[in-house]
Design an enzyme around this catalytic site. Structure first.
Site, PDB file in Angstrom:
ATOM      1  N   HIS A  72       0.839  -1.203   0.000  1.00  0.00           N
ATOM      2  CA  HIS A  72       0.000   0.000   0.000  1.00  0.00           C
ATOM      3  C   HIS A  72       0.875   1.254   0.000  1.00  0.00           C
ATOM      4  CE1 HIS A  72      -4.222  -1.430   1.435  1.00  0.00           C
ATOM      5  NE2 HIS A  72      -3.716  -2.209   0.514  1.00  0.00           N
ATOM      6  N   TYR A 199      -9.593   5.536   7.500  1.00  0.00           N
ATOM      7  CA  TYR A 199      -9.782   5.841   8.923  1.00  0.00           C
ATOM      8  C   TYR A 199     -10.785   6.988   8.993  1.00  0.00           C
ATOM      9  CZ  TYR A 199      -5.379   3.336   9.939  1.00  0.00           C
ATOM     10  OH  TYR A 199      -4.393   2.395  10.074  1.00  0.00           O
ATOM     11  N   PRO A 291      -4.575   0.428  18.728  1.00  0.00           N
ATOM     12  CA  PRO A 291      -4.313  -0.064  17.368  1.00  0.00           C
ATOM     13  C   PRO A 291      -4.427   0.983  16.265  1.00  0.00           C
ATOM     14  CG  PRO A 291      -6.431  -0.889  18.184  1.00  0.00           C
ATOM     15  CD  PRO A 291      -5.767  -0.209  19.323  1.00  0.00           C
ATOM     16  N   LYS A 295       0.752   0.082  15.026  1.00  0.00           N
ATOM     17  CA  LYS A 295       2.161   0.034  15.413  1.00  0.00           C
ATOM     18  C   LYS A 295       2.560  -1.171  16.274  1.00  0.00           C
ATOM     19  CE  LYS A 295       3.715   3.619  13.376  1.00  0.00           C
ATOM     20  NZ  LYS A 295       3.494   3.061  12.028  1.00  0.00           N
ATOM     21  N   TYR A 383       3.389   7.010  10.045  1.00  0.00           N
ATOM     22  CA  TYR A 383       2.535   5.866   9.712  1.00  0.00           C
ATOM     23  C   TYR A 383       3.344   4.771   9.001  1.00  0.00           C
ATOM     24  CZ  TYR A 383      -1.595   3.268   8.261  1.00  0.00           C
ATOM     25  OH  TYR A 383      -2.514   2.282   8.083  1.00  0.00           O
TER      26      TYR A 383
HETATM   27  P1  RFL Z   1       1.732 -11.572  21.523  1.00  0.00           P
HETATM   28  O1  RFL Z   1       1.244 -11.664  20.102  1.00  0.00           O
HETATM   29  O2  RFL Z   1       0.736 -11.269  22.566  1.00  0.00           O
HETATM   30  O3  RFL Z   1       2.436 -12.969  21.843  1.00  0.00           O
HETATM   31  C1  RFL Z   1       2.801 -13.336  23.154  1.00  0.00           C
HETATM   32  C2  RFL Z   1       2.787 -14.839  23.247  1.00  0.00           C
HETATM   33  O4  RFL Z   1       3.191 -15.227  24.559  1.00  0.00           O
HETATM   34  C3  RFL Z   1       2.341 -16.267  25.006  1.00  0.00           C
HETATM   35  N1  RFL Z   1       2.353 -16.269  26.470  1.00  0.00           N
HETATM   36  C4  RFL Z   1       3.037 -17.164  27.218  1.00  0.00           C
HETATM   37  N2  RFL Z   1       3.796 -18.206  26.873  1.00  0.00           N
HETATM   38  C5  RFL Z   1       4.354 -18.933  27.881  1.00  0.00           C
HETATM   39  N3  RFL Z   1       4.168 -18.647  29.204  1.00  0.00           N
HETATM   40  C6  RFL Z   1       3.407 -17.597  29.592  1.00  0.00           C
HETATM   41  N4  RFL Z   1       3.228 -17.304  30.873  1.00  0.00           N
HETATM   42  C7  RFL Z   1       2.803 -16.803  28.571  1.00  0.00           C
HETATM   43  N5  RFL Z   1       2.017 -15.713  28.586  1.00  0.00           N
HETATM   44  C8  RFL Z   1       1.750 -15.401  27.317  1.00  0.00           C
HETATM   45  C9  RFL Z   1       0.988 -15.936  24.400  1.00  0.00           C
HETATM   46  O5  RFL Z   1       0.145 -17.082  24.310  1.00  0.00           O
HETATM   47  C10 RFL Z   1       1.388 -15.406  23.032  1.00  0.00           C
HETATM   48  O6  RFL Z   1       1.434 -16.420  22.058  1.00  0.00           O
HETATM   49  O7  RFL Z   1       2.909 -10.513  21.686  1.00  0.00           O
HETATM   50  P2  RFL Z   1       4.096 -10.090  20.665  1.00  0.00           P
HETATM   51  O8  RFL Z   1       4.765 -11.300  20.094  1.00  0.00           O
HETATM   52  O9  RFL Z   1       4.865  -9.062  21.369  1.00  0.00           O
HETATM   53  O10 RFL Z   1       3.328  -9.432  19.406  1.00  0.00           O
HETATM   54  C11 RFL Z   1       2.611  -8.228  19.552  1.00  0.00           C
HETATM   55  C12 RFL Z   1       1.420  -8.169  18.558  1.00  0.00           C
HETATM   56  O11 RFL Z   1       0.676  -9.351  18.648  1.00  0.00           O
HETATM   57  C13 RFL Z   1       0.526  -6.947  18.828  1.00  0.00           C
HETATM   58  O12 RFL Z   1       1.302  -5.816  19.146  1.00  0.00           O
HETATM   59  C14 RFL Z   1      -0.362  -6.582  17.603  1.00  0.00           C
HETATM   60  O13 RFL Z   1      -1.290  -7.591  17.348  1.00  0.00           O
HETATM   61  C15 RFL Z   1      -1.071  -5.247  17.826  1.00  0.00           C
HETATM   62  N6  RFL Z   1      -1.987  -4.880  16.724  1.00  0.00           N
HETATM   63  C16 RFL Z   1      -1.510  -4.326  15.548  1.00  0.00           C
HETATM   64  N7  RFL Z   1      -0.188  -4.155  15.369  1.00  0.00           N
HETATM   65  C17 RFL Z   1       0.288  -3.667  14.178  1.00  0.00           C
HETATM   66  O14 RFL Z   1       1.502  -3.503  14.043  1.00  0.00           O
HETATM   67  N8  RFL Z   1      -0.534  -3.348  13.126  1.00  0.00           N
HETATM   68  C18 RFL Z   1      -1.881  -3.498  13.223  1.00  0.00           C
HETATM   69  O15 RFL Z   1      -2.579  -3.250  12.241  1.00  0.00           O
HETATM   70  C19 RFL Z   1      -2.420  -3.969  14.478  1.00  0.00           C
HETATM   71  N9  RFL Z   1      -3.738  -4.129  14.635  1.00  0.00           N
HETATM   72  C20 RFL Z   1      -3.360  -5.055  16.871  1.00  0.00           C
HETATM   73  C21 RFL Z   1      -4.217  -4.652  15.805  1.00  0.00           C
HETATM   74  C22 RFL Z   1      -3.900  -5.612  18.037  1.00  0.00           C
HETATM   75  C23 RFL Z   1      -5.261  -5.754  18.159  1.00  0.00           C
HETATM   76  N10 RFL Z   1      -5.744  -6.344  19.363  1.00  0.00           N
HETATM   77  C24 RFL Z   1      -6.720  -7.347  19.401  1.00  0.00           C
HETATM   78  C25 RFL Z   1      -5.050  -6.128  20.597  1.00  0.00           C
HETATM   79  C26 RFL Z   1      -5.583  -4.792  15.912  1.00  0.00           C
HETATM   80  C27 RFL Z   1      -6.126  -5.303  17.095  1.00  0.00           C
HETATM   81  C28 RFL Z   1      -7.633  -5.360  17.174  1.00  0.00           C
HETATM   82  C1  PHB Z   2      -6.212  -4.257  10.729  1.00  0.00           C
HETATM   83  O1  PHB Z   2      -6.299  -4.502   9.515  1.00  0.00           O
HETATM   84  O2  PHB Z   2      -6.534  -5.082  11.594  1.00  0.00           O
HETATM   85  C2  PHB Z   2      -5.750  -2.923  11.157  1.00  0.00           C
HETATM   86  C3  PHB Z   2      -5.209  -2.050  10.222  1.00  0.00           C
HETATM   87  C4  PHB Z   2      -4.788  -0.802  10.630  1.00  0.00           C
HETATM   88  C5  PHB Z   2      -4.908  -0.434  11.938  1.00  0.00           C
HETATM   89  C6  PHB Z   2      -5.418  -1.306  12.880  1.00  0.00           C
HETATM   90  C7  PHB Z   2      -5.857  -2.558  12.481  1.00  0.00           C
HETATM   91  O3  PHB Z   2      -4.525   0.816  12.315  1.00  0.00           O
END
Ligand code: RFL
Ligand code: PHB
Length: 388
Positions: A72, A199, A291, A295, A383
């Site tokens: 993108h 957005y 989110p 980031k 961004y």
């Molecule tokens: P994770 O993915 O939470 O993984 C941590 C892992 O550790 C395990 N765990 C354990 N294992 C052993 N012993 C324990 N005691 C443990 N406790 C936990 C868990 O089961 C898990 O598998 O952290 P990590 O690796 O730091 O990754 C971070 C990302 O997952 C997170 O920052 C993103 O998903 C955030 N996020 C977004 N980030 C972006 O860069 N771009 C996006 O578009 C974006 N959209 C989002 C998002 C997060 C969202 N939610 C639901 C919070 C959209 C949403 C809706």
């Molecule tokens: C997503 O596709 O889940 C998404 C994209 C951009 C954002 C947050 C979530 O800022």
């Protein structure tokens, strides 16, 4: 057991670190609490920065992303139903990549699995002797107790993990902001309403049109924290999206049955420092962003980049400086992403105290963004992701 680096958590941060260390000749054991299916099914991020894309290539995990991901070059902001485009690529020379966290996790797991890692479904993980030269980790698997001696522990276990909690309260400081609303997300196998993200700031609240592919869409609407999923049948979500995203997006929107629906709260959080002796925190274990700025996953990747460099330098020539600088280096980038995510969240959402004046301020700032190349450049370079 003995390994060089014990990695707690098999999410994106833990898997990427394990793979990068492996390519640098450093061995690790990854301990993951959940099953592989569970980890791979968590619908979360979708937007990768160029530096994250490059890091996945470096890890040898980029082939499918290059084939199936959607590059993108721009992003759309909507205000009062009218949208305008920010030409991110034109302003920065860089692109983003739409590629789901589910897919990225599968690709990394495929690589790490060739070394019989992670160890899934481990319980009662505990960290010991963090201040000593030989820290160790204990855990239970299938009812049996195990111990791993190591040189370093990487705490990649997310916001609710044990690693950060292993640092005594006096050993660090937490900074936090909890937002008074959440995002209701819907995933559906329908084509996106636009070829780029939208957005939207609307007086009824924020909305986002995103995607996973040309046939799978991801949408979000801002909801208050007491909303219940059962009060949001699919049709109500589509109706709300159509209002908030504006007429043009609504006209292009294909409705379809949801394949996933969830409500996520929004939070900003940073724990400093990201180190305790031989424990190094990375990703959501150390910080959370709302989110809005996309980031979270990207910060997890950039922490891993710094940590991988520091650990390999130590094994390579005994250099201690990288380890000592890790927290400050990672935090410098983290805080800038925290600021951007907080700013963009504040600009786009309806807060309980958004009175008529505050609303005018948001609309005026969006109008300024629409007309100012300088303002758009600031938005675009944040961004698309700041350089390492
Ligand atoms: P994770 O993915 O939470 O993984 C941590 C892992 O550790 C395990 N765990 C354990 N294992 C052993 N012993 C324990 N005691 C443990 N406790 C936990 C868990 O089961 C898990 O598998 O952290 P990590 O690796 O730091 O990754 C971070 C990302 O997952 C997170 O920052 C993103 O998903 C955030 N996020 C977004 N980030 C972006 O860069 N771009 C996006 O578009 C974006 N959209 C989002 C998002 C997060 C969202 N939610 C639901 C919070 C959209 C949403 C809706
Ligand atoms: C997503 O596709 O889940 C998404 C994209 C951009 C954002 C947050 C979530 O800022």
């Amino acid at each position: 057991m003995r390994t060089q680096v014990a990695i707690i958590g098999g999410g994106p941060a833990g898997l990427l670190l394990s793979q990068l260390l492996h390519l640098s000749g450093v061995d690790s054991i990854v301990l993951e609490r959940q099953t592989r299916d569970y980890v791979e099914a968590r619908i979360r991020a979708g937007m990768l920065e160029q530096v994250t894309v490059d890091l996945l290539d470096q890890a040898g995990a980029g082939a499918r992303m290059r084939r199936e991901g959607l590059p993108h070059g721009g992003v759309n902001l909507a205000s009062e139903g009218e949208s305008f485009r920010i030409d991110v690529e034109g302003l920065t020379g860089k692109q983003m990549m739409v590629y789901g966290q589910t897919e990225l996790t599968k690709d990394l797991n495929d690589l790490v699995a060739t070394r019989d890692q992670p160890l899934f479904e481990v319980a009662d993980v505990a960290l010991h002797d963090l201040e000593g030269a030989v820290p160790y980790v204990t855990y239970r698997k299938d009812g049996a107790a195990h111990r791993i001696d190591c040189d370093f522990i990487a705490g990649c276990d997310g916001y609710h993990g044990v690693s950060r909690q292993s640092v005594p309260v006096a050993g660090g400081q937490a900074f936090e902001r909890v937002y008074p609303f959440g995002w209701l997300g819907i995933l559906a196998d329908v084509p996106p309403c636009d070829h780029e993200l939208i957005y939207a700031n609307h007086e009824r609240g924020f909305a986002l049109a995103s995607m996973r592919s040309n046939v799978r869409s991801r949408y979000y609407v801002q909801v208050s924290l007491d909303e219940k999923l059962e009060d949001w049948p699919d049709e109500r979500i589509w109706d709300e999206l159509a209002i908030r995203l504006g007429d043009k997006a609504a006209a292009g929107m294909t409705r379809g049955p949801s394949i996933e629906k969830s409500i996520a709260p929004l939070r900003s959080f940073v724990f400093e420092p990201m180190r305790r002796g031989r424990l190094f925190l990375a990703g959501d274990a150390a910080h959370i962003v709302p989110p809005t700025g996309a980031k979270g996953l990207n910060l997890a990747a950039s922490d891993v980049h710094y940590l991988h460099e520091a650990i390999t330098a130590w094994y390579g020539n005994g250099a201690q400086a990288g380890l000592d600088d890790y927290s400050a280096k990672a935090l410098a980038r983290v805080w800038k992403a925290e600021r951007f995510s907080w700013w963009f969240t504040s600009l786009m959402h309806r807060f309980p105290d958004t009175d008529a004046f505050a609303r005018k301020m948001q609309v005026a700032e969006l109008d300024y963004l629409r007309g100012s190349k300088a303002a758009q450049t600031v938005m675009a370079e944040n961004y698309v992701g700041l350089p390492f």
